[in-house]
Write a protein that holds these residues in place. Structure first.
Motif, short mmCIF file in Angstrom:
data_model
loop_
_atom_site.label_atom_id
_atom_site.label_comp_id
_atom_site.label_asym_id
_atom_site.label_seq_id
_atom_site.Cartn_x
_atom_site.Cartn_y
_atom_site.Cartn_z
N LYS A 133 6.50 1.06 -1.30
CA LYS A 133 6.33 2.27 -0.50
C LYS A 133 4.93 2.86 -0.63
O LYS A 133 4.46 3.55 0.27
CB LYS A 133 7.37 3.32 -0.94
CG LYS A 133 8.80 2.90 -0.70
CD LYS A 133 9.77 3.99 -1.16
CE LYS A 133 11.21 3.57 -0.92
NZ LYS A 133 12.17 4.60 -1.37
N GLU A 134 4.25 2.58 -1.75
CA GLU A 134 2.95 3.19 -1.99
C GLU A 134 1.80 2.24 -1.66
O GLU A 134 1.05 2.46 -0.72
CB GLU A 134 2.85 3.60 -3.47
CG GLU A 134 1.70 4.55 -3.76
CD GLU A 134 2.01 5.98 -3.35
OE1 GLU A 134 1.15 6.59 -2.70
OE2 GLU A 134 3.12 6.45 -3.67
N PHE A 135 1.70 1.16 -2.43
CA PHE A 135 0.59 0.21 -2.25
C PHE A 135 1.16 -1.21 -2.15
O PHE A 135 1.90 -1.65 -3.02
CB PHE A 135 -0.38 0.29 -3.42
CG PHE A 135 -0.96 1.66 -3.64
CD1 PHE A 135 -1.93 2.16 -2.78
CD2 PHE A 135 -0.52 2.44 -4.69
CE1 PHE A 135 -2.46 3.41 -2.97
CE2 PHE A 135 -1.05 3.70 -4.89
CZ PHE A 135 -2.02 4.20 -4.03
N ILE B 274 -4.13 -0.30 -0.23
CA ILE B 274 -4.71 -1.01 -1.37
C ILE B 274 -4.96 -0.02 -2.51
O ILE B 274 -5.51 1.06 -2.30
CB ILE B 274 -6.04 -1.70 -0.99
CG1 ILE B 274 -5.82 -2.67 0.17
CG2 ILE B 274 -6.61 -2.44 -2.19
CD1 ILE B 274 -7.12 -3.28 0.67
N LEU B 275 -4.56 -0.42 -3.70
CA LEU B 275 -4.89 0.31 -4.92
C LEU B 275 -5.87 -0.54 -5.72
O LEU B 275 -5.55 -1.64 -6.14
CB LEU B 275 -3.65 0.59 -5.76
CG LEU B 275 -3.90 1.20 -7.15
CD1 LEU B 275 -4.54 2.57 -7.03
CD2 LEU B 275 -2.61 1.27 -7.95
N ASN C 191 -7.41 6.07 5.04
CA ASN C 191 -6.40 5.09 5.45
C ASN C 191 -5.31 4.87 4.41
O ASN C 191 -4.45 4.01 4.56
CB ASN C 191 -7.07 3.75 5.77
CG ASN C 191 -7.84 3.20 4.56
OD1 ASN C 191 -7.85 3.80 3.49
ND2 ASN C 191 -8.48 2.06 4.76
N GLY C 192 -5.33 5.66 3.31
CA GLY C 192 -4.30 5.54 2.29
C GLY C 192 -4.70 4.74 1.07
O GLY C 192 -3.98 4.73 0.07
N ASP C 193 -5.85 4.06 1.13
CA ASP C 193 -6.32 3.30 -0.02
C ASP C 193 -6.77 4.24 -1.13
O ASP C 193 -7.25 5.35 -0.87
CB ASP C 193 -7.48 2.39 0.37
CG ASP C 193 -7.05 1.30 1.35
OD1 ASP C 193 -5.82 1.13 1.54
OD2 ASP C 193 -7.93 0.63 1.94
#
Length: 453
Positions: A41-43, A80-81, A97-99
């Motif tokens: 759900k996260e990365f 991406i983490l 973008n959530g990275d």
């Protein structure tokens, strides 16, 4: 600064606990670790870097991994983490973008990552100085030489737990296993008139187990007493030393109450299973207790790498050797006894380790499957072999010994015989109605035995 241990710990955590996969398609010389998990759900992609010179957010491997995931799983949105292990840094960069990019060192990476993966705090428990995973022999020796090191302190704490003053349950258990055989061997003839009894009948007198006495005499206390007596003095002595060794580690590591729970539930579970599966078998002795204790300690320590677990596993290794070799000299039936004891003890020992957040996987089903299977087999076999038990002279001899000692009346023995061996005909299965003579012969023989004595 080397971050090899931290990097390995992170990779191990993401693989085992978060169920990420390793992406291995990368050029030689690239020391970064690339992980992916499509349903995260996260990365969906994690990149671990321990050399800042290799830091590029969207390098060629990440681009290939994106293409691979989009093509195979049709996953368009991929976050991406990036974890960059670097000395004396603690920064977080969040992209539109959530990275997310984390600059962390060995002191703060757990705190930073716990915002996204709360269970990662378990790594802190493994890094508190009690864990010996990844430590070289030189590091272990250096830690033991330093009186202020956590390794030395943990070693002292373990030594205190193993001291004779802190082993209440172990000493009580050893005393019972020593006193009962001494009473039986040296004073049994005077107390219970066991002089002329067979070995099996003597075992029953001192608490041995058999299905007949459990069922038709309701002597359920035998499920806890059958471990206390053995007529073989050499076996008593050898088992006593073995049991003291494993019980002291079980009491030190599991705790006093956990050891009591193992004895209260593990011993009768194994005894009931053997009595149900082998209805004409008479058995007793501490060998099965040894298997129960070792199995519980083994499963409790399963997967652990702390000082106590490593020392206990090493010091009790002789137990499994003894359990495997002993049946070669005393009879192959002991393999069954040891196996049943191990499974009963290991199932309960595994359940008693409540802090299993670092091992939540399919192995958690192990104790459930073992206990369920044993109880199911007991229920089926007791119902299946309920009718017309064969005559067992040792059982009658044991009851007569109780009668002579004034512990049971002759009338109660007759009632027990009648209630167990005389089932009403309307309750008989069809196949017995045409074959009643064996039971009549057994009844007549019982009557002769009782009244001639």
């Amino acid at each position: 600064m080397s971050f090899d241990k931290d990097k390995l710990s992170l990779v191990d955590y993401f693989l085992k606990q978060e169920k990420y996969n390793v992406y291995k398609n990368k050029p030689r010389g690239n020391n970064n670790v690339y992980l992916y998990k499509v349903d995260s759900k996260e990365f969906q992609i994690i990149k671990i870097i321990d050399d800042f010179k290799d830091y590029v957010i969207a390098d060629e491997v990440v681009k290939d991994l994106r293409t691979f995931l989009n093509k195979k799983f049709q996953r368009v949105k991929l976050s991406i983490l990036s974890i960059i292990l670097i000395e004396n840094r603690s920064q977080v960069y969040k992209e539109d973008n959530g990275d997310v990019v984390l600059f962390v060192d060995s002191h703060n990476y757990l705190d930073r990552l716990s915002n996204y993966y709360p269970k990662i705090s378990m790594l802190e428990d493994n890094n508190d100085g009690n864990s010996m995973a990844g430590m070289s022999p030189e590091e272990i020796l250096d830690g033991m030489k330093d009186p202020n090191s956590k390794l030395t302190k943990n070693l002292k704490q373990l030594s205190e737990k193993l001291s004779v003053n802190n082993l209440g349950v172990t000493w009580v258990l050893v005393a019972l296993l020593l006193i009962i055989p001494i009473v039986g061997i040296f004073f049994g003839a005077q107390i219970f008139n066991t002089k002329d009894l067979s070995e099996n009948a003597t075992s029953l007198v001192y608490g041995g187990i058999t299905r007949d006495l459990l069922i038709w005499n309701n002597q359920w206390w035998r499920l806890w007493t059958y471990i206390l007596f053995s007529s073989n003095p050499l076996l008593v002595v050898l088992n006593l030393f073995m049991i003291f060794s494993v019980a002291r580690y079980a009491e030190a590591l599991l705790g006093r109450w956990r050891l009591i729970i193992i004895l209260i539930f593990g011993v009768p579970l194994a005894g009931l299973f053997l009595a149900a599966v082998l209805p004409n078998w008479i058995f007793g002795g501490s060998t099965i207790l040894l298997a129960i204790l070792w199995g519980s300690l083994f499963s409790y320590n399963y997967g652990k790498d702390d000082l106590g677990a490593l020392i206990a596993n090493q010091r009790t290794l002789i137990i499994i050797v003894w359990l495997l070799l002993m049946p070669l000299f005393l009879g192959y039936s002991y393999y069954l006894i040891n196996l049943v004891g191990f499974f009963a003890g290991s199932a309960i020992g595994y359940c008693l380790e409540f802090n299993r957040t670092n091992r939540i996987n399919w192995t958690m089903l192990y104790p459930v499957l073992v206990v369920t299977a044993m109880i199911t087999v007991v229920a089926v076999t007791l119902a299946w072999q309920r009718y017309v038990p064969p005559y067992n002279g040792d059982v009658i001899d044991a009851l007569m010994s109780y009668w002579r000692a004034g512990l049971v009346s002759k009338g109660s023995i007759e009632d027990m015989l009648g209630s167990y061996y005389f089932y009403p005909k309307n309750h008989w299965p069809n196949f017995l109605l045409s074959n009643q003579q064996p039971m009549k012969d057994a009844i007549n023989l019982f009557g002769m035995v009782l009244w001639h004595r």
